[in-house]
Design an enzyme around this catalytic site. Structure first.
Site, mmCIF file in Angstrom:
data_model
loop_
_atom_site.group_PDB
_atom_site.id
_atom_site.type_symbol
_atom_site.label_atom_id
_atom_site.label_comp_id
_atom_site.label_asym_id
_atom_site.label_seq_id
_atom_site.Cartn_x
_atom_site.Cartn_y
_atom_site.Cartn_z
ATOM 1 N N ILE A 45 0.837 -1.204 0.000
ATOM 2 C CA ILE A 45 0.000 0.000 0.000
ATOM 3 C C ILE A 45 0.870 1.252 0.000
ATOM 4 C CG2 ILE A 45 -0.246 0.103 2.520
ATOM 5 C CD1 ILE A 45 -2.898 1.006 -0.164
ATOM 6 N N TYR A 88 11.875 3.256 12.868
ATOM 7 C CA TYR A 88 10.820 4.255 12.729
ATOM 8 C C TYR A 88 11.186 5.538 13.464
ATOM 9 C CZ TYR A 88 8.344 0.036 11.317
ATOM 10 O OH TYR A 88 7.988 -1.123 10.687
ATOM 11 N N HIS A 109 -0.765 0.094 13.862
ATOM 12 C CA HIS A 109 -1.115 1.497 13.617
ATOM 13 C C HIS A 109 -1.072 2.337 14.894
ATOM 14 C CE1 HIS A 109 -3.429 0.775 9.587
ATOM 15 N NE2 HIS A 109 -2.145 0.524 9.507
ATOM 16 N N LYS A 127 -6.224 2.688 6.844
ATOM 17 C CA LYS A 127 -7.362 1.958 7.398
ATOM 18 C C LYS A 127 -6.946 0.490 7.587
ATOM 19 C CE LYS A 127 -8.037 -0.403 3.625
ATOM 20 N NZ LYS A 127 -7.822 -1.866 3.675
#
Length: 363
Positions: A45, A88, A109, A127
């Site tokens: 994605i 991250y 998430h 999402k």
């Protein structure tokens, strides 16, 4: 049949006179203020997102981060991204980054978005927003406390054909809305190593596929007054198929289905006392919209001008909001994201009532 005319260039393609032309994007995605983006989670994605930004916007991805430094570097090389980090935290420490796109599995998430928010970064969170409503509420509270923009990346909300849907509803062209339908089913080979079959990754049909029809029905009907769901589990203990019926305060029904067991039409419809609106499959992508009369006559048609790169619209919306100092989007407000997460929790509670060990997703 009504006469066909050509709509304005960026407004969405060929339009029959009975349907309004899309107002979005306004301005077009390429005219949205350019931000520097960081990407967390260089998967499929994220690749689609970066490709859409490069093709249709002035947004720029400056670093990408992964727990695997080689994976981050390969992604950066593929898309010409200047920096690749093996953590991250390094993405969030990068002073160039204005906003972070959270593209990790939705089981992560909450953790990754909270890290970004606490670092003072704006966030666009894929999402499903989080695993459950509790996590969603905490993220929203953290974003408000830090004064940063936060939005669920429900890209469908920002596509031009969905603006047609909103206008049709606002104008009352359907009369009184009575029934909304939507489905999203894909055949997924039952592989225990696939993320959608993995309980530890919050797998299952509902959070990955079913969130699209749930969000669509919520957009049309507003808050749910009642909800009932049935479903079944896969061999790994995640939901494999779910069917849901909801109502709103006016008594309209929403009927939706999601499954990992087969490819469904992935269409959506809104039926009212005067007419119905049909959205071709895949309804959650740039799709053709038809307005159908009571005797099944075609009253209006909108065909999308752009079939690919639809993720550019959500990025442009985020960029416009950030540039304007807004903390959320009117098209995908945070209170609606929270209502949807609560509905997803209730659906899982219904279908997993007899399988209590599945109710608590791994933390």
């Amino acid at each position: 049949m009504p006469q066909i005319r050509q709509a304005d260039g960026h407004a969405g393609g060929t339009t029959l006179m009975a349907l309004p032309a899309p107002r979005t994007p306004s301005p077009p995605p390429r005219e949205a203020p350019g931000l520097h983006w960081g990407v967390i989670g260089p998967g499929r994605i994220a690749a689609s997102f970066v490709q859409a930004l490069r093709a249709h916007t002035e947004q720029r991805v400056v670093p990408v981060g992964s727990r695997d430094a080689e994976r981050a570097r390969a992604f950066a090389d593929r898309f010409g991204i200047p920096s690749a980090y093996g953590s991250y935290a390094e993405v969030l420490d990068d002073a160039w980054v204005d906003i972070v796109y959270i593209a990790s599995p939705h089981s992560e998430h909450y953790t990754h978005a909270l890290m970004a928010i606490e670092a003072g970064k704006h966030v666009l969170v894929e999402k499903a927003f989080t695993r459950d409503a509790g996590e969603a509420e905490q993220l929203i509270e953290a974003a408000h406390k830090q004064g940063v923009f936060c939005m669920e990346a429900m890209w469908t909300r920002f596509l031009p054909h969905m603006d047609v849907v909103r206008q049709v509803l606002d104008l009352g062209l359907l009369g009184e809305v009575r029934t909304v339908t939507a489905d999203h089913g894909q055949f997924m080979s039952p592989d225990k190593d696939h993320r959608l079959f993995a309980p530890e990754l919050a797998g299952g049909a509902l959070l990955d596929l079913g969130v699209y029809p749930v969000s669509f029905v919520a957009m049309v009907l507003g808050p749910f007054a009642s909800l009932a769901a049935v479903g079944d589990m896969t061999h790994t203990g995640v939901d494999g198929q779910v069917s849901v019926v909801v109502t709103n305060a006016a008594g309209a029904h929403g009927v939706l289905n999601t499954t990992l067991h087969g490819r469904t039409p992935t269409t959506a419809s809104i039926s009212g006392t005067r007419a119905r609106l049909e959205i071709e499959g895949d309804f959650y992508t740039p799709s053709t919209v038809r307005l159908i009369g009571r005797t099944n006559e075609l009253l209006g048609l909108v065909v999308p001008a752009q079939r690919k790169g639809g993720l550019c619209y959500e990025a442009a919306e985020a960029a416009r909001c950030v540039a304007a100092g807004k903390l959320e989007s009117e098209l995908m407000p945070l209170d609606e994201t929270l209502r949807i997460m609560r509905a997803l929790d209730q659906i899982r509670s219904d279908i997993l009532r007899d399988v209590p060990e599945c109710l608590s997703l791994p933390r």
